[in-house]
Design an enzyme around this catalytic site. Structure first.
Site, short mmCIF file in Angstrom:
data_model
loop_
_atom_site.label_atom_id
_atom_site.label_comp_id
_atom_site.label_asym_id
_atom_site.label_seq_id
_atom_site.Cartn_x
_atom_site.Cartn_y
_atom_site.Cartn_z
N HIS A 1 27.03 -12.23 2.51
CA HIS A 1 27.31 -11.63 1.20
C HIS A 1 26.00 -11.34 0.47
O HIS A 1 25.77 -10.21 -0.02
CB HIS A 1 28.18 -12.57 0.37
CG HIS A 1 28.49 -12.06 -1.00
ND1 HIS A 1 29.63 -11.36 -1.30
CD2 HIS A 1 27.80 -12.14 -2.17
CE1 HIS A 1 29.64 -11.03 -2.57
NE2 HIS A 1 28.53 -11.50 -3.14
N GLU A 2 25.15 -12.34 0.39
CA GLU A 2 23.87 -12.17 -0.31
C GLU A 2 22.96 -11.21 0.43
O GLU A 2 22.16 -10.49 -0.19
CB GLU A 2 23.18 -13.52 -0.51
CG GLU A 2 23.99 -14.53 -1.31
CD GLU A 2 24.40 -14.02 -2.68
OE1 GLU A 2 23.67 -13.16 -3.24
OE2 GLU A 2 25.45 -14.45 -3.19
N HIS B 1 23.51 -7.68 -0.88
CA HIS B 1 22.77 -7.40 -2.11
C HIS B 1 21.29 -7.18 -1.81
O HIS B 1 20.66 -6.25 -2.33
CB HIS B 1 22.91 -8.59 -3.08
CG HIS B 1 24.29 -8.82 -3.59
ND1 HIS B 1 25.08 -7.80 -4.10
CD2 HIS B 1 25.03 -9.96 -3.69
CE1 HIS B 1 26.25 -8.31 -4.50
NE2 HIS B 1 26.23 -9.61 -4.25
#
Length: 359
Positions: free
Chosen positions: A19-20, A23
């Site tokens: 997920h990170e 980003h």
């Protein structure tokens, strides 16, 4: 025990990392400065610095974050970062892409996991073999027996139980003709389904045409090549997305009770249980959790990615940023809501544990 703990750490850590990573990669693709990439929150346990970015493992393993340069209006700007690398000075659409990349990566990860499973194990499907015929049902009256294999419905071939059930329901209660294989002989039966009340996935009662047969439970694995598996993985990922959003809607409608919510304890128990049943089960569960993580993060709640996306969308429409006062107020409300939800989920987990012990 050690294997279970390791499985939980790898699954949750992997989902958070991916997920990170979304980003991070989106920010770097736009040339934005990244100050910190952290797995976990709170005090740093371990960290290294590469270039101008600090990569670290933090003490509280319930999430992670990517800290961008000038991410919030009151963030101090570290030395060495020119204006073009500052997040808040970028166009709103670029900020939206960076924020959306996290949940999108969760969906991509789910697709990759489903794809890997389908390539390795094939697609499992339940055979259209009758295991039981209900008493006084249309199937019993027509003469269908346990052990029969349904080969077609109204002349259309059926390869699995899902296709059989869907074909019968698609008729809306009209008479159907089933061709079955019984001990090597093909036999044909005409019958009219009876409308019965059944419960769907979310416990709601609905009326459906049924003929009164129950699956035997026999399954088979259908081998899939990489290309076919990729398409099937897209379908499976999309189906989980739809079910997850529908479940959230049913939760708001109080169709699904609040005490069914689960938190970190329940997730850890599920991963641990699947770990004891094989790697394939762990991978499938990781894909489901990844989709859920992506869906939840897209909810339009301040603090979550979806809340930031809402702010940026408003900025594009209104041609000015949302006021700091409004952002601060809604962020506090969103944080309070999430904390309350986490407390509720944890209390539910504890209650389930206590009920198991009492039982």
């Amino acid at each position: 025990m050690i294997e279970s703990i390791l499985a939980v750490a790898l699954v949750l850590g992997g989902l958070i990392f991916f997920h990170e990573l979304g980003h991070f990669l989106a920010a770097r693709a736009f040339g934005m400065g990244v100050v910190t990439f952290s797995l976990g929150f709170g005090p740093k346990v371990f960290g290294i610095t590469r270039g101008r970015t600090r990569y670290q493992l933090s003490a509280v393993p319930l999430g992670g974050y990517v800290q961008l340069v000038a991410q919030d209006p009151d963030d101090p700007i570290p030395d060495g970062y020119p204006p073009e690398e500052q997040f808040r000075l970028r166009p709103a659409w670029q900020r939206m892409v960076v924020v959306a990349a996290g949940p999108v990566f969760n969906f991509v990860l789910a697709w990759l996991l489903f794809w890997g499973l389908l390539v390795a194990e094939g697609r499992f499907e339940m055979l259209p073999v009758v295991g039981q015929v209900q008493k006084d049902s249309p199937a019993e009256v027509a003469g269908i027996k346990a052990g029969d294999t349904v080969v077609s419905v109204d002349g259309r071939a059926v390869a699995n139980w899902d296709t059989l059930a869907q074909s019968i329901r698609a008729g809306g209660g009209k008479a159907v003709t089933l061709a079955v294989d019984r001990d090597g002989r093909t036999m044909t039966f005409s019958l009219t389904p009876a409308m019965r009340t059944v419960k769907n996935l979310f416990g709601e009662e609905e009326s459906a045409p049924l003929v009164g047969i129950v699956a035997s439970g026999k399954t088979r694995s259908v081998p899939l090549g990489p290309g076919s598996a990729a398409g099937e993985a897209v379908k499976q990922t999309w189906n989980v997305v739809v079910v997850t959003y529908t479940g959230l809607l049913k939760l708001l409608e109080r169709v699904v009770p609040l005490d069914s919510l689960g938190g970190p304890i329940m997730i850890a128990q599920m991963v641990s249980k699947q770990a004891s049943e094989g790697l394939g089960n762990v991978v499938a569960l990781a894909a489901l959790i990844s989709v859920n993580l992506g869906v939840l993060n897209l909810l339009p709640i301040p603090v979550l990615d979806g809340g930031h996306l809402l702010f940026y969308a408003i900025e594009i429409v209104m041609r000015r940023p949302v006021s700091p006062r409004m952002r601060a107020l809604t962020t506090k409300l969103g944080l309070a809501f999430l904390i309350g939800l986490m407390i509720l989920a944890t209390v539910n987990d504890i209650r389930r544990q206590l009920s198991v012990l009492d039982g």
